[in-house]
Design a protein around this motif. Structure first.
Motif, short mmCIF file in Angstrom:
data_model
loop_
_atom_site.label_atom_id
_atom_site.label_comp_id
_atom_site.label_asym_id
_atom_site.label_seq_id
_atom_site.Cartn_x
_atom_site.Cartn_y
_atom_site.Cartn_z
N ASN A 1 40.16 31.70 43.58
CA ASN A 1 39.29 31.90 44.74
C ASN A 1 38.87 33.36 44.79
OD1 ASN A 1 42.37 31.88 45.50
ND2 ASN A 1 41.42 33.41 46.83
N HIS B 1 45.49 37.58 52.83
CA HIS B 1 45.29 37.02 51.51
C HIS B 1 44.83 35.57 51.53
CE1 HIS B 1 46.16 37.57 47.21
NE2 HIS B 1 46.30 36.27 47.21
N ARG C 1 39.12 41.05 43.29
CA ARG C 1 40.46 41.42 43.75
C ARG C 1 40.79 42.84 43.33
NH1 ARG C 1 45.54 37.45 43.18
NH2 ARG C 1 47.26 38.87 42.79
N LYS D 1 37.30 37.58 40.79
CA LYS D 1 37.87 37.34 42.12
C LYS D 1 37.45 38.38 43.15
CE LYS D 1 42.21 36.33 42.93
NZ LYS D 1 42.42 35.05 43.61
MG MG Z 1 45.82 33.97 45.71
#
Ligand code: MG
Ligand code: AMP
Length: 335
Positions: free
Chosen positions: A151, A242, A64, A62
């Motif tokens: 995502n 986000h 992230r 991700k």
């Molecule tokens: Mg999310």
């Protein structure tokens, strides 16, 4: 440039998932790999929720930050209890009322939950999804599945397998395609480590429904923002952008919306309106009731964002309580 292998997308029946497909996906999870799976909210990027290595791969895929904890998805009440140090009365009441469904509960975590899942927090977020494919996969893998939205970090959450492929092709081992998701927005997130429980992120299970089962911390209608600005450690994932697409998002009233559509500068813009009008190039109309709107909002954002505009103009939805989650996501998309 690193060549990435294209990810295989496999169709699976949303109501009664084919056993052989689920078995293959479960083997990937058991082996530490990643499977994008449909849930009723959005598509999730699933990995073994008890394996620090698999969880690290989720963050990597991700892009992230590891400071942003993940939700563990379970297939039974028993499994949820095993992930928590204590399962308070409010957890019992809420889970019995709303599970399986789009409600995530934050409770004290059990020692077996890897630090990587909770980003070092002493709490863990748990949900039992209603989607038959997600349920079957969790059961077949015989472990909780950690699954943030499938995502890239800061991109719009996927509500179709195609959205997943567009963002994560080559970064996930398998994508299960069961068609568009039903709810369309991420789950309602409720912290049960506060007394009374507090909504950390609004979702389509609303304040009114939750309030019929437990008493909640008083709502000022700004939970998402309160978490973002004042208690970042409570829910580090609720960063403002986000959910944002690439273009600037602007929410305007009905009159301004009509004016902007008609203006000569309209070419550089895409429009998301409300009501039963025919969508045209650059203009998408969404249903004027909250559930239908929520179901299609992210697909509309993906669509207009792909059309490479500078600005997405959104007609402001009604203010009633059932639109709270929609407003929250639009606010985040505005950044
Ligand atoms: Mg999310
Ligand atoms: P997503 O990754 O899109 O599924 O979103 C998961 C959300 O749950 C993120 O906003 C996280 O910050 C939030 N979350 C996960 N675990 C916790 C936790 N222990 N406490 C508070 N929020 C959490």
């Amino acid at each position: 440039m690193v060549e990435r292998v294209r990810t295989r997308v496999v169709a699976v029946d949303a109501e009664s998932p084919q056993e052989e497909v689920i078995r293959e996906a479960a083997r990937i999870i058991e082996g530490g790999g990643l499977v994008a799976m449909p849930t009723e909210t959005v598509y999730g990027l699933g990995g073994d929720g008890l394996s620090a290595e698999a969880v690290a791969r989720i963050f990597e895929a991700k892009g992230r930050p590891a400071t942003n904890p993940l939700i563990l998805h379970v297939a039974s009440q028993q499994q949820a209890r095993e992930l928590s140090r204590s399962w308070p009365e409010v957890a019992k009441r809420l889970s019995e009322a709303f599970w399986p469904g789009p409600l995530t509960l934050v409770v004290r975590r059990a020692p077996q939950v890897p630090d990587a899942v909770t980003a070092g927090l002493d709490t863990v977020a748990i949900r039992m999804p209603a989607h038959p494919v997600a349920r079957a996969l969790i059961e077949a893998a015989r472990r909780p599945i950690a699954a943030p939205s499938a995502n890239r970090y800061t991109q719009v959450s996927p509500t179709t397998a195609e959205h997943v492929r567009a963002g994560l092709d080559g970064r996930v081992d398998l994508i299960l395609d069961a068609g568009p998701t039903q709810v369309g927005l991420e789950s309602t997130l409720v912290s049960l480590v506060e007394d009374p429980p507090r909504i950390l992120r609004p979702g389509m299970i609303g304040r009114a429904e939750l309030g019929q089962v437990v008493e909640l911390a008083s709502g000022d209608g700004k939970e998402g923002r309160v978490v973002d600005e004042d208690v970042p450690r409570m829910s580090p994932g609720l960063s403002k952008r986000h959910y944002s697409p690439g273009a600037r998002v602007r929410v305007v009233d009905e009159a301004t919306f009509a004016q902007l559509i008609a203006s000569p500068r309209a070419q550089g813009r895409a429009f998301i309106g409300i009501g039963a009008k025919a969508s045209a190039e650059g203009v998408v109309y969404l249903p004027d009731e909250a559930e239908g709107y929520a179901r299609r909002l992210y697909a509309a954002l993906h669509l207009v964002d792909a059309s490479d505009v500078d600005e997405i103009v959104v007609e402001k939805p009604p203010e009633d309580g059932e639109w709270e989650a929609v407003h929250d996501r639009l606010r985040r998309a505005m950044g």
